[in-house]
Design an enzyme around this catalytic site. Structure first.
Site, PDB file in Angstrom:
ATOM      1  N   PHE A 283      -7.540  -0.893  -5.359  1.00 46.15           N
ATOM      2  CA  PHE A 283      -6.480  -0.244  -5.356  1.00 46.15           C
ATOM      3  C   PHE A 283      -5.511  -1.559  -5.417  1.00 46.15           C
ATOM      4  O   PHE A 283      -5.002  -1.800  -6.598  1.00 46.15           O
ATOM      5  CB  PHE A 283      -5.820   0.235  -4.039  1.00 46.15           C
ATOM      6  CG  PHE A 283      -6.831   1.537  -3.910  1.00 46.15           C
ATOM      7  CD1 PHE A 283      -6.738   2.671  -4.783  1.00 46.15           C
ATOM      8  CD2 PHE A 283      -7.602   1.754  -2.864  1.00 46.15           C
ATOM      9  CE1 PHE A 283      -7.784   3.892  -4.659  1.00 46.15           C
ATOM     10  CE2 PHE A 283      -8.435   2.932  -2.584  1.00 46.15           C
ATOM     11  CZ  PHE A 283      -8.447   3.778  -3.646  1.00 46.15           C
ATOM     12  N   CYS A 284      -5.099  -2.185  -4.574  1.00 50.71           N
ATOM     13  CA  CYS A 284      -3.813  -3.130  -4.436  1.00 50.71           C
ATOM     14  C   CYS A 284      -4.197  -4.587  -5.223  1.00 50.71           C
ATOM     15  O   CYS A 284      -3.330  -4.947  -5.840  1.00 50.71           O
ATOM     16  CB  CYS A 284      -3.291  -3.240  -3.144  1.00 50.71           C
ATOM     17  SG  CYS A 284      -2.563  -1.894  -2.429  1.00 50.71           S
ATOM     18  N   ILE A 285      -5.559  -5.072  -4.781  1.00 50.50           N
ATOM     19  CA  ILE A 285      -5.720  -6.279  -5.565  1.00 50.50           C
ATOM     20  C   ILE A 285      -5.788  -5.852  -7.019  1.00 50.50           C
ATOM     21  O   ILE A 285      -5.353  -6.728  -7.883  1.00 50.50           O
ATOM     22  CB  ILE A 285      -7.148  -6.607  -4.968  1.00 50.50           C
ATOM     23  CG1 ILE A 285      -7.056  -6.790  -3.601  1.00 50.50           C
ATOM     24  CG2 ILE A 285      -7.464  -7.787  -5.839  1.00 50.50           C
ATOM     25  CD1 ILE A 285      -6.193  -8.093  -3.306  1.00 50.50           C
TER      26      ILE A 285
ATOM     27  N   LYS B 157       5.840  -3.424   0.716  1.00 51.83           N
ATOM     28  CA  LYS B 157       5.831  -2.653  -0.557  1.00 51.83           C
ATOM     29  C   LYS B 157       5.340  -1.070  -0.073  1.00 51.83           C
ATOM     30  O   LYS B 157       4.552  -0.827   0.650  1.00 51.83           O
ATOM     31  CB  LYS B 157       4.715  -3.354  -1.484  1.00 51.83           C
ATOM     32  CG  LYS B 157       3.154  -3.163  -0.763  1.00 51.83           C
ATOM     33  CD  LYS B 157       2.246  -4.014  -1.853  1.00 51.83           C
ATOM     34  CE  LYS B 157       0.718  -3.876  -1.254  1.00 51.83           C
ATOM     35  NZ  LYS B 157       0.223  -2.484  -1.227  1.00 51.83           N
TER      36      LYS B 157
ATOM     37  N   THR C 237      -2.148  -5.325  -8.696  1.00 50.42           N
ATOM     38  CA  THR C 237      -1.487  -6.626  -8.579  1.00 50.42           C
ATOM     39  C   THR C 237      -1.790  -7.636  -9.618  1.00 50.42           C
ATOM     40  O   THR C 237      -1.192  -8.104 -10.278  1.00 50.42           O
ATOM     41  CB  THR C 237      -1.469  -6.846  -7.183  1.00 50.42           C
ATOM     42  OG1 THR C 237      -0.820  -5.963  -6.587  1.00 50.42           O
ATOM     43  CG2 THR C 237      -0.446  -8.107  -6.914  1.00 50.42           C
TER      44      THR C 237
END
Length: 174
Positions: free
Chosen positions: A115-117, A83, A120
């Site tokens: 950020f990504c946690i 990603k 998502t």
């Protein structure tokens, strides 16, 4: 109960970079326990790698881009994907893979919390998936304004209820 496990950005350059994640050994052990439980239940495991542009420290194939060597991922059976954004869904085929596997509920673990946690988890819910967030299964680094522990506690509280079911990893089953 959840149908699948999604592990985000447990890569050498993030896990073992100059700034070390909060409680990184404990979080790694927790994620490895989730992997073992998912495998035992024959639940699919999806693994995201953040990929930087050519020339960046985490460009595809670089040493820092690789998954941390102690993460118990099996590249021959688990679903690895790359990603380029905080969302594991944007620009990937993760949504299609989850739907093809008839996944309705996902456990999301890994890095980085804010950020990504966070992103998502929110996007997964918008796409119709239920999300279980192991409150002890994600981490990040200190920032100039906040300690990592405070960031993690804040996101556990903020995401719980509306976006995720929060649980201790030991309570999660597949």
């Amino acid at each position: 109960m959840a149908d699948a496990l999604l592990i985000i950005d447990m890569q050498t350059g993030l896990y073992d970079g100059p700034a070390k994640p909060f409680a990184r050994e404990r979080v790694l052990a927790t994620i490895n326990q989730l992997i073992e439980r998912a495998r035992h239940a024959d639940a699919p495991i999806f693994v995201a790698r953040h990929t930087g542009p050519a020339g960046s420290p985490i460009e595809a194939g670089s040493p820092l881009w690789q998954l941390w060597h102690e993460l118990k991922v099996d590249e021959s059976r688990d679903h690895l994907f790359n990603k380029t954004r905080p969302s594991c869904f944007l620009g990937t085929n993760l949504e299609q893979q989850l739907k093809a596997a008839q996944v309705k509920g996902i456990v999301i673990a890994g890095m980085k919390t804010q950020f990504c946690i966070d992103t998502t988890c929110r996007v997964a819910v918008e796409l119709g998936f239920s999300v279980v967030l192991p409150q002890d299964g994600h981490t990040c680094m200190d920032t100039p304004l906040l300690k990592a522990e405070a960031i993690i506690e804040h996101h556990n509280a903020t995401l719980a209820g509306v976006f995720v079911k929060r649980a201790r990893a030991a309570e999660i089953s597949f």
